[in-house]
Motif scaffolding. Structure first.
Motif, PDB file in Angstrom:
ATOM      1  N   ASN A 297      39.765  22.647  38.813  1.00  0.00           N
ATOM      2  CA  ASN A 297      40.605  23.833  38.935  1.00  0.00           C
ATOM      3  C   ASN A 297      40.404  24.376  40.348  1.00  0.00           C
ATOM      4  N   PRO A 298      41.433  24.394  41.182  1.00  0.00           N
ATOM      5  CA  PRO A 298      41.235  24.787  42.586  1.00  0.00           C
ATOM      6  C   PRO A 298      40.595  26.162  42.771  1.00  0.00           C
ATOM      7  N   LEU A 299      40.917  27.115  41.923  1.00  0.00           N
ATOM      8  CA  LEU A 299      40.331  28.449  42.073  1.00  0.00           C
ATOM      9  C   LEU A 299      38.830  28.421  41.813  1.00  0.00           C
ATOM     10  N   ARG A 300      38.424  27.795  40.721  1.00  0.00           N
ATOM     11  CA  ARG A 300      36.995  27.727  40.420  1.00  0.00           C
ATOM     12  C   ARG A 300      36.243  26.901  41.456  1.00  0.00           C
ATOM     13  N   LEU A 301      36.863  25.797  41.896  1.00  0.00           N
ATOM     14  CA  LEU A 301      36.219  24.970  42.900  1.00  0.00           C
ATOM     15  C   LEU A 301      36.060  25.735  44.205  1.00  0.00           C
TER      16      LEU A 301
ATOM     17  N   GLY B 273      41.243  32.169  52.316  1.00  0.00           N
ATOM     18  CA  GLY B 273      41.345  33.611  52.131  1.00  0.00           C
ATOM     19  C   GLY B 273      42.710  34.139  51.773  1.00  0.00           C
ATOM     20  N   LYS B 274      43.610  33.287  51.276  1.00  0.00           N
ATOM     21  CA  LYS B 274      44.898  33.789  50.817  1.00  0.00           C
ATOM     22  C   LYS B 274      44.702  34.560  49.515  1.00  0.00           C
ATOM     23  N   PRO B 275      45.380  35.715  49.338  1.00  0.00           N
ATOM     24  CA  PRO B 275      45.186  36.501  48.116  1.00  0.00           C
ATOM     25  C   PRO B 275      45.463  35.705  46.850  1.00  0.00           C
ATOM     26  N   VAL B 276      44.632  35.928  45.865  1.00  0.00           N
ATOM     27  CA  VAL B 276      44.774  35.278  44.566  1.00  0.00           C
ATOM     28  C   VAL B 276      45.666  36.105  43.658  1.00  0.00           C
ATOM     29  N   THR B 277      45.534  37.415  43.745  1.00  0.00           N
ATOM     30  CA  THR B 277      46.305  38.326  42.907  1.00  0.00           C
ATOM     31  C   THR B 277      46.827  39.480  43.766  1.00  0.00           C
ATOM     32  N   GLY B 278      47.654  40.304  43.149  1.00  0.00           N
ATOM     33  CA  GLY B 278      48.148  41.499  43.830  1.00  0.00           C
ATOM     34  C   GLY B 278      47.276  42.711  43.576  1.00  0.00           C
TER      35      GLY B 278
ATOM     36  N   ARG C 148      46.795  24.372  47.354  1.00  0.00           N
ATOM     37  CA  ARG C 148      46.276  25.526  46.626  1.00  0.00           C
ATOM     38  C   ARG C 148      44.817  25.766  46.980  1.00  0.00           C
ATOM     39  N   LEU C 149      44.014  24.693  47.000  1.00  0.00           N
ATOM     40  CA  LEU C 149      42.595  24.837  47.327  1.00  0.00           C
ATOM     41  C   LEU C 149      42.428  25.362  48.747  1.00  0.00           C
TER      42      LEU C 149
ATOM     43  N   PHE D  89      36.890  45.026  42.528  1.00  0.00           N
ATOM     44  CA  PHE D  89      37.582  43.742  42.494  1.00  0.00           C
ATOM     45  C   PHE D  89      38.161  43.398  43.863  1.00  0.00           C
ATOM     46  N   SER D  90      38.132  42.108  44.184  1.00  0.00           N
ATOM     47  CA  SER D  90      38.712  41.585  45.418  1.00  0.00           C
ATOM     48  C   SER D  90      39.987  40.820  45.092  1.00  0.00           C
ATOM     49  N   ASP D  91      40.909  40.757  46.052  1.00  0.00           N
ATOM     50  CA  ASP D  91      42.114  39.966  45.830  1.00  0.00           C
ATOM     51  C   ASP D  91      41.995  38.565  46.428  1.00  0.00           C
ATOM     52  N   ILE D  92      40.828  38.240  47.027  1.00  0.00           N
ATOM     53  CA  ILE D  92      40.594  36.892  47.527  1.00  0.00           C
ATOM     54  C   ILE D  92      39.317  36.350  46.907  1.00  0.00           C
ATOM     55  N   VAL D  93      39.170  35.021  46.973  1.00  0.00           N
ATOM     56  CA  VAL D  93      37.995  34.361  46.410  1.00  0.00           C
ATOM     57  C   VAL D  93      36.726  34.917  47.048  1.00  0.00           C
TER      58      VAL D  93
END
Length: 348
Positions: free
Chosen positions: A87-91, A149-154, A142-143, A164-168
């Motif tokens: 999963n790119p986000l978890r990785l 540092g591209k935002p994950v959520t708004g 995606r990874l 909470f952060s909007d980046i990994v």
């Protein structure tokens, strides 16, 4: 001996990290000892290969986290992590964490494509989405976005007592420049360049119908094909000729090897030689011969290798089935004999 176009600047090695199913701890410890030895010998990098449902390292990020606490300087890489299992986000979170723990020494190498034996593992790996998963280069993109540092959520900010952060997180700013793509085709080389990655070559390339790889001129020329991949990569990379490429053949120096070791190494290479004479399977994969000999002999062969002449860093692959004592001899000869013969100096 013809001179190389680029003096060798960085010397690394790759290991698969085999273990006995009855005693996996011993094999993992042996891999960590090999990495520690590499640092003592002055190697610039150590890389581990990813293996799932086999008796090799299934979690290289975890192994490199351990290695980061037992070393202080050597770069640590994966060659490669197949993203079809991830999963790119978890990785991205795991990679950034280990990069922080290592002091910015992680070099993640990745590849794409369906997981090996996908029909047999998809029920366990993706029980609800197996037929919808995309195993193409979009997974790499995606990874990269997440690591860079591209935002994950708004959403970001404070919610009750939680922040909470909007980046990994953690975010490791330099990691995005140390992402590598392992590829053996023109398409892979081009995509790696277009996305500003570094490029990992290996002992496998794809023989493509370009009209000049084989035919009237004879069998395919591995070195020429690999050199064309490197040129394709750099032609599409923002850094052009300065874009980083690592060369990764199986190279076995025998300077200090015992007669028994020399015989073992020669037999190993001979057993694998038939697959190097013609493209293998539907993917038309061509394998490079393993290089075995004294450091003087190996240096001469490498200097004449068209792809090696294009690079200034290498990650020579260790044979997968040898003993720890064999790796000590091979790595020691690489660092003290072969590297200097190629113009390399050990790191301090």
């Amino acid at each position: 001996m013809p001179p190389t176009s680029r003096p060798l600047r960085k010397l690394g090695f790759l290991t698969i990290g085999l273990f006995d199913a009855a005693d996996p701890g011993r094999g993992h410890e042996s891999t960590l000892r090999v990495i520690e030895l590499g640092e003592r010998l002055g190697f610039d990098s150590a890389w581990v290969r990813h293996r799932h449902l086999q008796y090799g390292i299934s979690s290289p990020v975890a192994v490199l986290a351990a290695a980061s606490q037992r070393t202080r300087r050597i770069q640590l890489g994966t060659a490669v992590t197949p993203l079809g299992w991830e999963n790119p986000l978890r990785l991205a979170e795991d990679l950034a964490t280990v990069d922080v723990l290592s002091g910015g020494r992680l070099n993640p190498g990745v590849s794409v494509g369906p997981p090996t034996h996908y029909d047999q593992v998809k029920g366990a790996l993706y029980p609800d989405t197996a037929d919808a998963e995309d195993f193409g280069f979009e997974r790499v993109r995606r990874l990269l976005d997440l690591v860079r540092g591209k935002p994950v959520t708004g959403f970001s900010g404070v919610e009750g007592f939680e922040v909470f952060s909007d980046i990994v997180q953690p975010h490791s700013p330099g990691l995005g420049r140390r992402m590598w793509y392992g590829g053996g085709s023109l398409r892979s080389a081009r995509r790696a360049g277009e996305h500003g990655m570094n490029f990992l070559t290996s002992s496998v390339v794809k023989v493509e119908d370009t009209g000049d790889a084989e035919g009237a001129a004879g069998p395919p020329d591995f070195a020429a094909i690999q050199a064309s991949l490197i040129r394709e990569f750099r032609a599409h990379h923002p850094d052009g000729e300065a874009a980083r490429v690592s060369h990764g053949l199986v190279v076995i120096p025998t300077d200090s090897a015992s007669p028994a070791q020399r015989a073992k190494y020669a037999e190993y290479a001979a057993r694998r030689l038939p697959r190097t004479t013609s493209p293998q399977g539907p993917a038309r994969q061509l394998f490079a011969p393993d290089l075995v000999g004294t450091s003087a002999e190996l240096a001469e062969r490498l200097h004449a290798h068209a792809a090696f002449r294009e690079v200034d860093e290498v990650a020579f692959a260790l044979p997968f089935t040898f003993e720890y004592e064999d790796y000590v001899q091979i790595l020691t000869d690489m660092a003290t004999k072969l590297g200097p013969a190629l113009g390399w100096r050990p790191a301090g």
